[in-house]
Design a protein around this motif. Structure first.
Motif, PDB file in Angstrom:
ATOM      1  N   ALA A 197       6.085  11.562   3.348  1.00  0.00           N
ATOM      2  CA  ALA A 197       4.782  12.177   3.777  1.00  0.00           C
ATOM      3  C   ALA A 197       3.515  11.202   3.529  1.00  0.00           C
ATOM      4  N   ALA A 198       3.810  10.547   2.354  1.00  0.00           N
ATOM      5  CA  ALA A 198       2.588   9.508   1.863  1.00  0.00           C
ATOM      6  C   ALA A 198       2.872   8.519   2.475  1.00  0.00           C
ATOM      7  N   ALA A 199       4.126   7.992   3.004  1.00  0.00           N
ATOM      8  CA  ALA A 199       4.096   6.579   3.670  1.00  0.00           C
ATOM      9  C   ALA A 199       3.285   6.905   5.252  1.00  0.00           C
ATOM     10  N   LEU A 200       3.439   7.788   5.585  1.00  0.00           N
ATOM     11  CA  LEU A 200       2.759   8.458   6.782  1.00  0.00           C
ATOM     12  C   LEU A 200       1.122   8.242   6.755  1.00  0.00           C
ATOM     13  N   ARG A 201       0.902   8.693   5.472  1.00  0.00           N
ATOM     14  CA  ARG A 201      -0.612   8.500   5.428  1.00  0.00           C
ATOM     15  C   ARG A 201      -1.195   7.143   5.416  1.00  0.00           C
TER      16      ARG A 201
ATOM     17  N   GLU B  42      11.983   3.546   5.020  1.00  0.00           N
ATOM     18  CA  GLU B  42      13.168   3.191   4.370  1.00  0.00           C
ATOM     19  C   GLU B  42      12.793   2.766   3.111  1.00  0.00           C
ATOM     20  N   PHE B  43      11.560   1.910   3.092  1.00  0.00           N
ATOM     21  CA  PHE B  43      10.963   1.286   1.838  1.00  0.00           C
ATOM     22  C   PHE B  43      10.428   2.258   1.195  1.00  0.00           C
ATOM     23  N   ALA B  44       9.771   3.457   1.651  1.00  0.00           N
ATOM     24  CA  ALA B  44       9.255   4.394   1.029  1.00  0.00           C
ATOM     25  C   ALA B  44      10.305   5.257   0.169  1.00  0.00           C
TER      26      ALA B  44
ATOM     27  N   GLU C 290       1.038  -1.154   0.045  1.00  0.00           N
ATOM     28  CA  GLU C 290      -0.050  -0.185  -0.086  1.00  0.00           C
ATOM     29  C   GLU C 290       0.807   1.166   0.034  1.00  0.00           C
ATOM     30  N   VAL C 291       2.119   1.167   0.657  1.00  0.00           N
ATOM     31  CA  VAL C 291       2.856   2.361   0.708  1.00  0.00           C
ATOM     32  C   VAL C 291       3.365   2.607  -0.670  1.00  0.00           C
ATOM     33  N   LYS C 292       3.885   1.516  -1.342  1.00  0.00           N
ATOM     34  CA  LYS C 292       4.397   1.592  -2.609  1.00  0.00           C
ATOM     35  C   LYS C 292       3.467   2.194  -3.563  1.00  0.00           C
ATOM     36  N   VAL C 293       2.125   1.878  -3.392  1.00  0.00           N
ATOM     37  CA  VAL C 293       1.288   2.608  -4.602  1.00  0.00           C
ATOM     38  C   VAL C 293       1.030   4.020  -4.013  1.00  0.00           C
ATOM     39  N   GLU C 294       1.042   4.316  -2.673  1.00  0.00           N
ATOM     40  CA  GLU C 294       0.685   5.520  -2.278  1.00  0.00           C
ATOM     41  C   GLU C 294       1.720   6.456  -2.557  1.00  0.00           C
TER      42      GLU C 294
END
Length: 992
Positions: free
Chosen positions: A788-792, A826-828, A748-752
Motif C-alpha cells: 500500500a505504501a508503494a501505491l502511495r 516486487e522491490f517494495a 522514494e518507495v524504499k523510504v515510504e
C-alpha cells in the motif's frame, strides 16, 4: 428514515479544501482492536441477523471510522484531532462508563487500579483488601469504568459494549460541547454535527456512495451516522440485504410492531397448512423437528443396497446411533436408531459405510470396498473436465428414479415431545423410521407430485437451471442435479411454497434467503459433545441439528444430510425477535445496477471491491435467486433477478483490471473535485497490488494515505493469501501529476515502505492518553502494508521514465508480462522483508541471508511466540519466495505446523535447493552432529568443508548459533543446548 435538518449557521464550503483527518492521522491499532471485537461477536453482529451466509461484510466500527475520518478536518493539531475523532467514534477513555458491560475480577482490579480507587472499592483489614464496600450499582460501575480505562486497550474492550450497542445520544452527548468548539460547529447531536461538517465541506449533508454494497455495512453505518447513503450492486441478493439493513434493522418502532403482527399471522397460516396435511405429527402428538436422510446405492460386488454415510452417530451427547441390520432375503439393510449399548458400539458407529472415498460394508464376514469414483464412472471428458455416468435430473424430478445410481432414504427423525411443544425449552428424542413415518413420507411425495408443475408456474418452487461454474458444477457432477429445486427436499418445497404464497411483507421477504440457507440437501447433520445437565438435557441448548448451507463459500454435497421441519425452519423469518434495531438518521437509496452504470453523485465513495480471492457471489447467490426471481417482494420487482455472471467483475485477469478501472473512473466522475474515495482491500499477492496501482492510474486517482486494520479473527480453515486484516486506501482525483524516473521512484518507495512499517509497528504509542496497545500485526500484515505504501508513491506520478502511466494502465497485458510497476511492487516486497528482522537477530546478518534462510529463521521467531498456524508458514514462504517451503517443515498440520529440527534434517537436504547449499543448513548439520556426540574437531572440520567462505562468514555463524540457542530454549532443549555448544566452539576456535 426521517431527515435531520440543521439550523446551524455554519459557512458552506468553509472546509472545502481542508485535508481530511484520515489523510494525516488515524488510530489504526485502536480501530483494529474494536473491529476484532465486533468480528468475535459472530452472530451477535448487528447485520448478521439478516443473513450469515454473506461473509464479506466489513465491521461497522471500521465503516464508522472511515466515514468520520473522511469528514473530519486535519487542523494540524494531531492530538486534539484524534481526541475529537475518538470521541465521535466511541473510543475515548471518557466513554468507558457509557460502554461498561462486564465487571473486573479482584485480581484485575488490584493490577490496574490506583490506590485511591482500591480504597474506594474495598474495605481494608490490617492493610489487606477484605471485601467490596457497599454502594449502589451505579457507583460501583463508575469506579469499575475508571479502572477499566487504565487497562491496555485489548483487555479493556473485552469488558465493554461495542460502540454500536450504545445509544448514540448516551455515547456522544457529553462530548459534543468541546467537539463543537474545536470544529466551529453548533450541533446538538452527532447526526446534526455530521450534516454541519458536510455543509462546510460539500455545501450539503454528506452523501456516501458504495457501488459494491454487498451485505450493506457501508451504506447502513453511513445512514446511521446521519449521512445520506447511495448503495448499488449488480447482485439483487446483495441489494436486498442492504435494503434490509436500512429498512428492517432500521425500521421505526411503529413499523416493527406492524411487522410483529404480520409475522405472527404468517406463521399461523403456514402452521395450519402443514398441520392440515398431517405430515409432521406422529400418532402420539409429538412433532418432528428434523429429518435425517442418506443416499443409498447398490454394491456392484455383492448386489446389496447399502446406505451411505461417513458416520452413523446421530447424537454424540446422548450416544444415539444408527445401526445397520442385514436383511439377507432382500439384500439390503434395515436401519435401527437406538442408544449405544456401550462405548465399543458407539466407537463402531463413528465409522460409516463411506471410508476414504470408498463404499465399505460387510457381508458374511467378508468386507467389500468399492471406490465411489468407480461407482460414478468418473473419467475425463473431451474438454478435460470430469464426467460421470450419473443421470442428469429433469425439470419434473424431485426425487431419484428407481434406476438411478443414488437413491435417497429417510433413516432417522428427531422429534419434539408433545408436552414441550409450546415451551421455550423443548425436549427432543430420535426414532427409527416406522411404518407410520413411511406413510407420511409417501404422502409428502404424492402431494409434491400433484402440485410441483403448478408451483413452478407460480414461482413458488424454482425451475431455474443450475449453470456450470467454479462452485456449482460439483452438484451437477456428483448428484446429477440440473435445476435448483433438485438441491431441496420435497418437504422444503411444501414449507417454502407456503411461505412465499402467504407472505406480503417486503421486510419478511428479505429474510427468506436466510431461511433458504438452513434448508436443502446441502445441510449436513451436525452433532456435538455438549454434556447433559441434571435433567438429561444438553447444556447450552440442543446441538444436534442440521447445519446451514454456507458454513463455507461452496455448495457441499453430502452422503447424509438433514432437513428441518417447518417450526424449526421458520425461526429464520422471525423479524422482531432475531433481528436487532437501529436508528437510521440519513436517507438511503438502493439500486440494483452495475458499478459501471453509476448515475448518481456522492461526495465520498467507500468501497470493498472484488479482488483476486473474492468469493464467487455471482454463483452462490443463484441458490437464492432461483426461489425469488418470479415472486420478488414488491419493492424489488423492478430489479434484475439474475446473477448476471458475464457482467460480474471477476477477481483476476484482464477483465478484472478493465472492469475495476471503469468502475473507479465512474466513481471519480461522479464525485466533486474535493471528494474522497476510500477503498478497503485485502490481498497478499504482489501481482494483484500491481493491478491496483494500474487501476487507480487508469481511473485518474491518487493514493493519498494507506492504513492497515487487523479486521479478521484467525481461522485455521483459511488458506493461501489470507492475512489478518484490511488495507484502507484513501484516494483523491489526481490533478497535476508529477513526472519522475524509475531510480528516483524506487528510492522514494524504499523510504515510504520503511516508514509505513515503522509507523504500524508503533502507531499511537507516542500519543498521550490513547490507551496502551500491544502490536496487533503479524509480519505478513506488515508486508502487505508495504504494498500500500508503494501505491502511495507510484500513483502520484503521471509519467515515469517518460511513459504516460494512465495510458500504460489501460494497455492490455500480454500473459506473463512483467513491467515497470511489477518491478517496483516486487522491490517494495524486498524492502518490507528487510524490515521484518526477527527479534534477537542483527540487521547485518539478516541482510546477508537468502530468502529460504530468512523464512527459516523468521518462522523460528514466530514459533517461539507460540504460533502454530499453517497460514503463517504459507504467507511467509510467499514473502520470501520459497517455492517448496514444506521441505523445511517438520509438520504441515494446520494447528500444529512447525519447522524441521536439526535431528529431523539429519544428513539429507544438502543438494539442489537454495537452503541446502546455505550456511544455515550447514549449521543445522553441525547441531545434529553435536546431538549425536560427534567429536568437536570433526564438527568444525565438517563445517569448514560445507561452507567454502567459512572465515568470511564466521561472525555470522556465531550470531546465528546464538540465535538458534535462544529461540529453541523453550521448545527443544536438546537442540538449544547443542546450538549453544556450537556457538562456543566457533567463537573459541583456535587457528594456526
Amino acid at each position: 428514515m426521517d431527515a435531520v435538518v440543521s439550523k446551524s449557521p455554519v459557512t458552506p464550503f468553509s472546509l472545502k479544501d481542508a485535508p481530511s483527518l484520515i489523510e494525516r492521522v488515524w488510530p489504526a491499532q485502536k480501530i483494529s482492536v474494536e473491529a476484532q471485537k465486533e468480528r468475535k461477536a459472530v452472530k451477535g453482529q448487528t447485520l448478521t441477523g439478516l443473513g450469515s451466509y454473506w461473509k464479506g461484510r466489513k465491521p461497522l466500527i471500521l465503516v464508522r471510522a472511515c466515514v468520520l475520518g473522511a469528514l473530519l478536518p486535519s487542523t494540524g493539531n494531531d492530538e486534539e484531532d484524534l481526541a475529537v475523532f475518538e470521541a465521535l467514534c466511541g473510543l475515548s477513555d471518557d466513554q468507558v462508563r457509557e460502554r461498561f458491560k462486564l465487571s473486573l475480577t479482584i485480581d484485575e482490579i488490584k493490577a490496574f487500579a490506583t490506590p485511591e480507587q482500591l480504597s474506594a472499592l474495598f474495605e481494608q483489614n490490617d492493610n489487606q483488601l477484605a471485601k467490596f464496600r457497599k454502594m449502589t450499582r451505579k457507583e460501583r460501575n463508575d469506579l469499575m469504568s475508571a479502572v477499566i480505562a487504565r487497562m491496555p486497550y485489548q483487555a479493556r474492550v473485552e469488558r465493554l459494549l461495542r460502540p454500536e450497542e450504545v445509544d448514540e445520544e448516551t455515547l456522544t452527548s457529553e462530548q459534543l460541547p468541546w467537539v463543537n468548539e474545536h470544529l466551529g460547529t453548533n450541533a446538538n447531536s452527532l447526526s446534526e454535527l455530521i450534516e454541519q461538517i458536510g455543509i462546510m465541506r460539500f455545501g450539503a449533508r454528506p452523501r456516501i456512495g458504495d457501488v459494491f454494497c454487498g451485505g450493506g455495512s457501508i451504506p447502513f453505518e453511513a445512514a446511521r451516522l446521519g449521512c445520506d447513503a447511495y448503495a448499488s450492486d449488480l447482485n439483487p441478493i446483495a441489494c436486498m440485504l442492504t435494503w434490509g439493513a436500512l429498512n428492517v434493522i432500521g425500521a421505526p418502532s411503529k413499523r416493527r410492531k406492524a411487522l410483529e403482527i404480520a409475522e405472527k399471522s404468517l406463521l399461523v397460516s403456514i402452521d395450519e397448512e402443514i398441520t392440515a396435511l398431517g405430515i409432521e405429527h406422529d400418532s402420539k402428538g409429538n412433532r418432528a423437528k428434523a429429518y435425517l436422510y442418506c443416499l443409498e446405492t447398490r454394491c456392484p460386488q455383492t448386489g446389496w443396497m447399502v446406505p451411505m454415510s461417513p458416520s452413523w452417530v446421530i447424537s454424540r451427547s446422548k450416544k444415539v446411533i444408527a445401526v445397520l441390520i442385514p436383511d439377507q432375503a432382500n439384500k439390503r439393510y434395515e436401519i435401527e436408531v437406538r442408544t449405544a449399548q456401550d462405548a465399543a458400539e458407539f466407537e463402531s458407529a463413528l465409522k460409516g459405510t463411506i471410508q476414504g472415498g470408498r463404499l465399505v460394508h460387510e457381508v458374511g464376514g467378508e468386507v467389500f470396498a468399492t471406490p465411489v469414483k468407480s461407482l460414478r464412472g468418473d473419467r475425463k471428458g473431451s474438454n478435460g473436465e470430469t464426467v460421470t455416468n450419473i443421470r442428469p435430473w429433469e425439470k419434473g424430478d424431485f426425487a431419484p428414479r428407481p434406476s438411478d445410481l443414488f437413491q435417497e432414504r429417510l433413516y432417522a427423525i428427531q422429534w419434539i415431545t408433545k408436552e414441550t411443544l409450546r415451551k421455550p425449552r423443548q425436549t427432543t428424542f430420535f426414532t427409527s423410521v416406522r411404518p407410520e413415518d413411511e406413510a407420511r413420507e409417501h404422502k409428502v411425495h404424492e402431494f409434491v407430485e400433484a402440485n410441483l408443475t403448478s408451483w413452478q408456474a407460480q414461482g413458488l418452487v424454482p425451475d431455474m437451471s443450475i449453470s456450470p461454474g467454479e462452485k456449482t458444477s460439483e452438484m451437477i457432477r456428483t448428484r446429477g442435479w440440473t435445476r435448483w429445486h433438485h438441491a431441496f427436499t420435497p418437504r422444503d418445497y411444501i414449507i417454502i411454497a407456503s411461505l412465499l404464497k402467504n407472505n406480503h411483507e417486503a421486510e419478511i421477504g428479505v429474510l427468506i434467503p436466510s431461511l433458504l440457507n438452513h434448508a436443502s440437501k446441502l445441510c449436513q447433520w451436525a452433532t456435538t459433545n455438549a454434556p447433559l445437565d441434571a435433567d438429561g438435557k444438553q447444556a447450552g441448548g440442543a446441538r444436534d441439528l442440521p447445519n446451514h448451507v454456507f458454513y463455507n463459500q461452496a455448495f457441499n454435497t453430502f452422503w447424509n444430510y438433514a432437513s428441518r421441519a417447518s417450526n424449526f425452519l421458520l425461526r429464520d423469518i422471525v423479524v422482531t425477535k432475531e433481528v436487532p434495531t437501529a436508528t437510521i438518521r440519513g436517507q438511503g437509496q438502493v439500486s440494483n445496477t452495475s458499478a459501471l452504470a453509476l448515475a448518481d453523485r456522492s461526495d465520498i465513495f467507500i468501497t470493498d471491491p472484488p479482488y483476486a480471492d473474492a468469493v464467487h457471489y455471482h454463483e452462490i447467490s443463484e441458490f437464492f435467486i432461483a426461489w425469488l426471481r418470479k415472486r420478488p417482494p414488491e419493492p424489488f420487482k423492478h430489479w434484475t433477478w439474475d446473477s448476471r455472471r458475464p457482467l460480474a467483475i471477476k477477481g483476476d485477469g484482464e477483465d478484472f483490471r478493465k472492469g475495476m478501472v471503469d468502475a473507479y473512473k465512474a466513481m471519480a466522475d461522479h464525485m466533486p473535485d474535493n471528494g474522497l474515495q476510500i477503498v478497503m482491500f485485502t490481498h497478499q499477492d504482489a501481482g494483484v497490488w500491481g493491478d491496483m496501482a494500474q487501476i487507480f492510474w487508469g481511473a485518474g486517482l491518487r493514493v493519498m494515505a494507506a492504513w492497515y486494520i487487523a479486521t479478521e479473527t484467525t481461522s485455521e480453515l483459511k488458506k493461501g493469501g489470507y492475512v489478518q486484516g484490511t488495507v484502507i486506501l484513501v484516494l483523491r482525483k489526481r490533478k497535476d501529476g508529477e513526472h519522475g524516473y524509475k531510480d528516483e521512484v524506487v528510492q522514494e518507495v524504499k523510504v515510504e515502505v520503511a516508514d509505513q512499517i515503522d509507523t504500524m509497528a508503533g502507531l499511537n504509542q507516542s500519543l498521550k492518553g490513547h490507551g496502551r496497545i500491544e502490536n496487533l500485526f503479524e509480519d505478513a500484515d506488515l508486508q502487505m502494508a508495504g504494498y500500500a505504501a508503494a501505491l502511495r508513491v507510484l500513483t502520484k506520478y503521471t509519467t515515469i521514465d517518460g511513459v504516460d502511466m494512465t495510458k500504460e494502465a489501460l494497455r492490455p497485458r500480454v500473459k506473463g508480462e512483467r513491467g515497470l510497476v511489477a518491478e517496483i511492487i516486487e522491490f517494495a516486497v524486498q524492502v518490507a522483508n528487510e524490515h521484518m528482522v526477527p527479534e534477537g537477530m542483527s540487521p547485518k546478518v539478516w541482510g546477508q541471508l537468502t530468502g529460504s534462510e530468512r523464512f527459516f529463521f523468521k518462522m523460528m521467531d514466530v514459533e517461539e511466540a507460540g504460533a502454530k498456524k499453517l497460514d503463517n508458514y504459507q504467507n511467509f514462504s510467499r514473502a520470501f519466495r520459497v517455492p517448496k517451503y514444506d521441505d523445511l517443515m517438520g509438520s504441515t498440520v494446520p494447528n500444529e505446523a512447525r519447522l524441521k529440527s536439526a535431528k529431523e534434517f539429519k544428513k539429507a537436504g544438502f543438494e539442489g535447493t537454495e537452503f541446502g547449499s546455505s550456511k544455515s543448513r550447514a549449521m543445522l548439520f553441525a547441531i545434529y552432529e553435536i546431538q549425536n556426540d560427534v567429536d568437536s574437531d570433526d564438527v568444525l572440520s565438517h563445517l569448514h568443508d560445507l561452507i567454502p567462505d567459512y572465515f568470511n562468514v564466521r561472525d555470522d555463524l556465531i550470531s546465528l548459533a546464538d540465535y538458534i540457542a535462544k529461540k529453541r530454549a523453550n521448545l527443544d532443549e536438546a537442540e538449544a543446548r547443542a546450538a549453544a555448544i556450537l556457538h562456543g566452539l566457533i567463537r573459541n576456535e583456535r587457528f594456526g
